[in-house]
Write an enzyme that holds these catalytic residues in place. Sequence first.
Site, PDB file in Angstrom:
ATOM      1  CG  HIS A  14      48.402  30.746  53.180  1.00  0.00           C
ATOM      2  ND1 HIS A  14      47.387  30.535  52.284  1.00  0.00           N
ATOM      3  CD2 HIS A  14      49.404  29.912  52.788  1.00  0.00           C
ATOM      4  CE1 HIS A  14      47.749  29.615  51.390  1.00  0.00           C
ATOM      5  NE2 HIS A  14      48.966  29.217  51.685  1.00  0.00           N
TER       6      HIS A  14
ATOM      7  CB  CYS B  43      64.349  44.343  61.502  1.00  0.00           C
ATOM      8  SG  CYS B  43      63.712  45.510  62.706  1.00  0.00           S
TER       9      CYS B  43
HETATM   10  P1  OAD Z   1      39.646  29.916  46.877  1.00  0.00           P
HETATM   11  O1  OAD Z   1      38.954  31.225  46.749  1.00  0.00           O
HETATM   12  O2  OAD Z   1      40.640  29.552  45.847  1.00  0.00           O
HETATM   13  O3  OAD Z   1      38.573  28.738  46.914  1.00  0.00           O
HETATM   14  C1  OAD Z   1      37.452  28.777  47.756  1.00  0.00           C
HETATM   15  C2  OAD Z   1      36.621  27.540  47.516  1.00  0.00           C
HETATM   16  O4  OAD Z   1      35.550  27.580  48.439  1.00  0.00           O
HETATM   17  C3  OAD Z   1      36.015  27.446  46.116  1.00  0.00           C
HETATM   18  O5  OAD Z   1      36.255  26.148  45.588  1.00  0.00           O
HETATM   19  C4  OAD Z   1      34.511  27.640  46.357  1.00  0.00           C
HETATM   20  O6  OAD Z   1      33.701  26.863  45.521  1.00  0.00           O
HETATM   21  C5  OAD Z   1      34.362  27.183  47.791  1.00  0.00           C
HETATM   22  N1  OAD Z   1      33.255  27.792  48.530  1.00  0.00           N
HETATM   23  C6  OAD Z   1      32.681  29.014  48.374  1.00  0.00           C
HETATM   24  N2  OAD Z   1      31.712  29.211  49.287  1.00  0.00           N
HETATM   25  C7  OAD Z   1      31.651  28.076  50.031  1.00  0.00           C
HETATM   26  C8  OAD Z   1      30.842  27.648  51.128  1.00  0.00           C
HETATM   27  N3  OAD Z   1      29.898  28.429  51.662  1.00  0.00           N
HETATM   28  N4  OAD Z   1      31.075  26.404  51.638  1.00  0.00           N
HETATM   29  C9  OAD Z   1      32.025  25.601  51.095  1.00  0.00           C
HETATM   30  N5  OAD Z   1      32.805  25.947  50.070  1.00  0.00           N
HETATM   31  C10 OAD Z   1      32.639  27.166  49.545  1.00  0.00           C
HETATM   32  O7  OAD Z   1      40.265  29.883  48.342  1.00  0.00           O
HETATM   33  P2  OAD Z   1      41.458  28.986  48.915  1.00  0.00           P
HETATM   34  O8  OAD Z   1      41.416  27.613  48.363  1.00  0.00           O
HETATM   35  O9  OAD Z   1      41.437  29.156  50.376  1.00  0.00           O
HETATM   36  O10 OAD Z   1      46.467  32.802  49.698  1.00  0.00           O
HETATM   37  O11 OAD Z   1      42.719  29.729  48.337  1.00  0.00           O
HETATM   38  C11 OAD Z   1      43.988  29.327  48.752  1.00  0.00           C
HETATM   39  C12 OAD Z   1      44.891  30.517  48.874  1.00  0.00           C
HETATM   40  O12 OAD Z   1      44.891  31.224  47.642  1.00  0.00           O
HETATM   41  C13 OAD Z   1      44.459  31.564  49.883  1.00  0.00           C
HETATM   42  O13 OAD Z   1      44.884  31.262  51.185  1.00  0.00           O
HETATM   43  C14 OAD Z   1      45.076  32.827  49.395  1.00  0.00           C
HETATM   44  C15 OAD Z   1      44.751  32.620  47.921  1.00  0.00           C
HETATM   45  O14 OAD Z   1      45.407  33.321  46.998  1.00  0.00           O
HETATM   46  C16 OAD Z   1      47.114  33.955  49.925  1.00  0.00           C
HETATM   47  O15 OAD Z   1      46.627  35.050  49.750  1.00  0.00           O
HETATM   48  C17 OAD Z   1      48.520  33.776  50.378  1.00  0.00           C
END
Ligand code: OAD
Length: 247
Positions: free
Chosen positions: A119, A132
């Site tokens: 990302h 550009c």
């Molecule tokens: P999410 O915010 O969707 O999910 C985060 C996950 O981490 C959730 O399932 C939580 O339960 C878990 N979590 C929280 N704290 C934690 C901890 N201490 N240890 C382990 N797990 C934990 O984030 P992503 O899956 O990364 O994209 O989201 C994917 C993409 O969606 C991101 O890269 C972003 C977003 O919109 C863009 O902005 C392009």
Amino acid sequence: MDVTPQIDLAKYRNIVVLTGAGISAGSGLQTYRGPDGVWEKHKVEEYGHAKTLRTNPQKTWELFGGMRIPVNAAKPNPAHYTLSKVESSLSSDQNFLLITQNVDSLHQKAGSKNVIEIHGNLNTTKCSNENCELEPFFDTQPHTDSVPRCPKCDSVLRPDIVLFGEPLPSLASWQVTRWLRSVDLFLAIGTSGLVYPASNYVRSAKYVGARTVLINLEEMSPPNPSFEDEYIGKAEEVLPKLFILNT
Ligand code: OAD
């Protein structure tokens, strides 16, 4: 949570790890989804889409430029350091790839080497005009007050991250596809598994016979049958105890 080491790394040749925002929660950074998530205050349709960049780029900078401040103040946590240690402990006939959806550079700060940022990276700014010649450049300024313009063509500058509605960088996609053909251990850490195409990587890994493991604060909802093993807990607490490293 007490976890006895259960993943003996010596058994695997091609290890692929996918990380998401949850791995950086222990460093004080917000995840995207959930009650305190980024998309609660800043609606994804309003701030996270490529079309916002075209119609109201100040909003794109407000969210992602503003994110530069906490991200650059954050430090890697034990989960990031464990992955870096795993990579450096492997023998010469083992391969390791860390695919991250995160844009925060914390894996690199912890010492991870073979990282693909699918990302993009929050601290890189580039021109929004694809024709550009301006090279993407390192930039920690938040630009939350006014939209920066390209010194070469005067188009809007933008953070070099993948917004909703945009494809992944093609080199990164190609590299991930290649690695997923021969993976034998696949770990997904701190990701809700809701965002395509990363959400599909586990299926590819399972298809080629890899052991597939989820390490997350909560179970996936809906459950993803492609994961064989799940360790539910905080990545920064589970990961340091999870691996038997090569000696
Ligand atoms: P999410 O915010 O969707 O999910 C985060 C996950 O981490 C959730 O399932 C939580 O339960 C878990 N979590 C929280 N704290 C934690 C901890 N201490 N240890 C382990 N797990 C934990 O984030 P992503 O899956 O990364 O994209 O989201 C994917 C993409 O969606 C991101 O890269 C972003 C977003 O919109 C863009 O902005 C392009």
